[in-house]
Design an enzyme around this catalytic site. Structure first.
Site, mmCIF file in Angstrom:
data_model
loop_
_atom_site.group_PDB
_atom_site.id
_atom_site.type_symbol
_atom_site.label_atom_id
_atom_site.label_comp_id
_atom_site.label_asym_id
_atom_site.label_seq_id
_atom_site.Cartn_x
_atom_site.Cartn_y
_atom_site.Cartn_z
ATOM 1 N N ARG A 180 0.862 -1.192 0.000
ATOM 2 C CA ARG A 180 0.000 0.000 0.000
ATOM 3 C C ARG A 180 0.887 1.227 0.000
ATOM 4 O O ARG A 180 1.510 1.558 1.002
ATOM 5 C CB ARG A 180 -0.904 0.010 1.231
ATOM 6 C CG ARG A 180 -1.876 1.194 1.223
ATOM 7 C CD ARG A 180 -2.867 1.143 2.365
ATOM 8 N NE ARG A 180 -2.238 1.462 3.631
ATOM 9 C CZ ARG A 180 -2.841 1.336 4.812
ATOM 10 N NH1 ARG A 180 -4.067 0.864 4.893
ATOM 11 N NH2 ARG A 180 -2.213 1.652 5.918
ATOM 12 N N LYS A 207 -3.796 5.869 8.610
ATOM 13 C CA LYS A 207 -5.035 6.002 7.836
ATOM 14 C C LYS A 207 -5.917 7.015 8.544
ATOM 15 O O LYS A 207 -6.815 6.662 9.296
ATOM 16 C CB LYS A 207 -5.716 4.647 7.713
ATOM 17 C CG LYS A 207 -6.515 4.491 6.418
ATOM 18 C CD LYS A 207 -6.870 3.038 6.163
ATOM 19 C CE LYS A 207 -7.985 2.924 5.144
ATOM 20 N NZ LYS A 207 -7.609 3.242 3.780
ATOM 21 N N SER A 256 -12.480 -3.280 2.033
ATOM 22 C CA SER A 256 -12.584 -2.610 3.335
ATOM 23 C C SER A 256 -14.040 -2.427 3.711
ATOM 24 O O SER A 256 -14.855 -2.021 2.876
ATOM 25 C CB SER A 256 -11.938 -1.220 3.292
ATOM 26 O OG SER A 256 -10.567 -1.319 3.017
#
Ligand code: NI
Lengths: 209, 209
Positions: free
Chosen positions: B42, B140, B111
């Site tokens: 990511r 995040k 998610s």
């Protein structure tokens, strides 16, 4: 779409941040009515979902007028909406990988700022080259400058269409066409205009005169 | 890779910005040696070319240890390097589009921060769910908070594997496993550790004890 027949002469590149209060879809439609011959969606600070949804809307408009429609950088978006192709820069997906993912019938344009990059891209199967920045620009701060003389040398060194980009407006577009470019890519001169139809129309008349 | 046999228990998510002076490839390799069972790359602020090159390197390491290897968000990167799958958030490509592009054999994780999102993703063909953020996190900032009770309700409401994410470290990992998660996704507790091997090994021992 027959990619050999694409008209690159007035090539619109989108940038939502330059729209002001206008709607992107309506702006693209006005620009096409005014003579835009190809549309590239280039959006840098959006989520994948927003890019996808925007691309779907613009695809529908471009399709209505039979104007080719390509995506900047994001091959996943291009595949997802079955765009006519992609434009890739030197920091994007390698050309050979892009071609493998998109297949032989899609348009792949490649940014080049030197003759060496241009020849390499052509030899690698690029359908056209985006060459610039030919004039200073607010929209691509890291772009290398390419003089009009260098644009001409690149055009003379390749056989694929060459689209000039970077700060092109009604006052400068004639100079890039005179330097041999097959087309001019325009961002703010259309997108930021209060009248995108008239802006495109004026640019088109200069190119075609 | 048989996607039905994937072990989600210690799920590593990369973030180059947390590495300090360590090398990402070496850190991933140490984490795998320590017991990491799946790796997701990511990377948010990198060019497509950098993401592609990074993914190629990590794919080689994961392949060497037969650890599944997936890409966050970018289906173009996943296709380009033939990754084992992708993880998509609610702001990424729609699940149905992702499945069409990747085909039935690839892993697609989605998610979810509510039971409704979880059920919708499962019904849409998600192979696993990433649920969080279960604890506060630096990585995040826009993540919704999901309590451990809500994690448990989501786990009880679906049949696909549930991976908890968000601020999980050696002090908290036992609580998410006790709440029913099939796995724990870890970012900084491994990536930012001075000893990624030992960090992964410690987390693995807590999960498996
Ligand atoms: Ni006119």
């Amino acid at each position: 779409m027959d990619k050999k027949a694409v008209d690159y002469s007035l090539y619109l590149v989108t940038d939502r941040e330059l729209l002001g209060n206008k709607d992107l879809a309506a702006t693209v439609e006005e620009a096409i009515k005014g003579g835009t011959t190809l549309v590239q969606i280039r959006e840098k600070n959006v989520s994948t979902l927003d890019f996808f949804e925007l691309a779907l809307v613009v695809k529908q408009i471009a399709g209505k007028y039979n104007v080719p429609f390509i995506i900047n950088d994001r091959i996943d978006i291009a595949l997802a909406i079955d765009a006519d192709g992609v434009h890739i820069g030197q920091e994007d997906m390698p050309l050979a990988v892009a071609r493998k993912l998109l297949g032989p019938t899609k348009i792949i344009g490649v940014s080049a700022s030197t003759l060496e990059e241009a020849v390499k891209a052509q030899d690698g199967g690029a359908d056209y080259l985006g060459v610039g920045a030919v004039f200073p620009t607010r929209t691509k701060s890291d772009a290398d400058h390419v003089s009009l003389a260098a644009l001409r040398r690149i055009k003379e060194g390749v056989s694929v269409p060459v689209v000039a980009i970077g700060g092109i407006d009604k006052d400068t577009i004639q100079r890039v066409i005179e330097a041999g470019a097959d087309g001019a890519a325009v961002v703010s001169a259309i997108i930021a205009s209060a009248d995108p139809y008239q802006a495109a129309c004026n640019l088109r008349h200069i190119i075609k005169k």
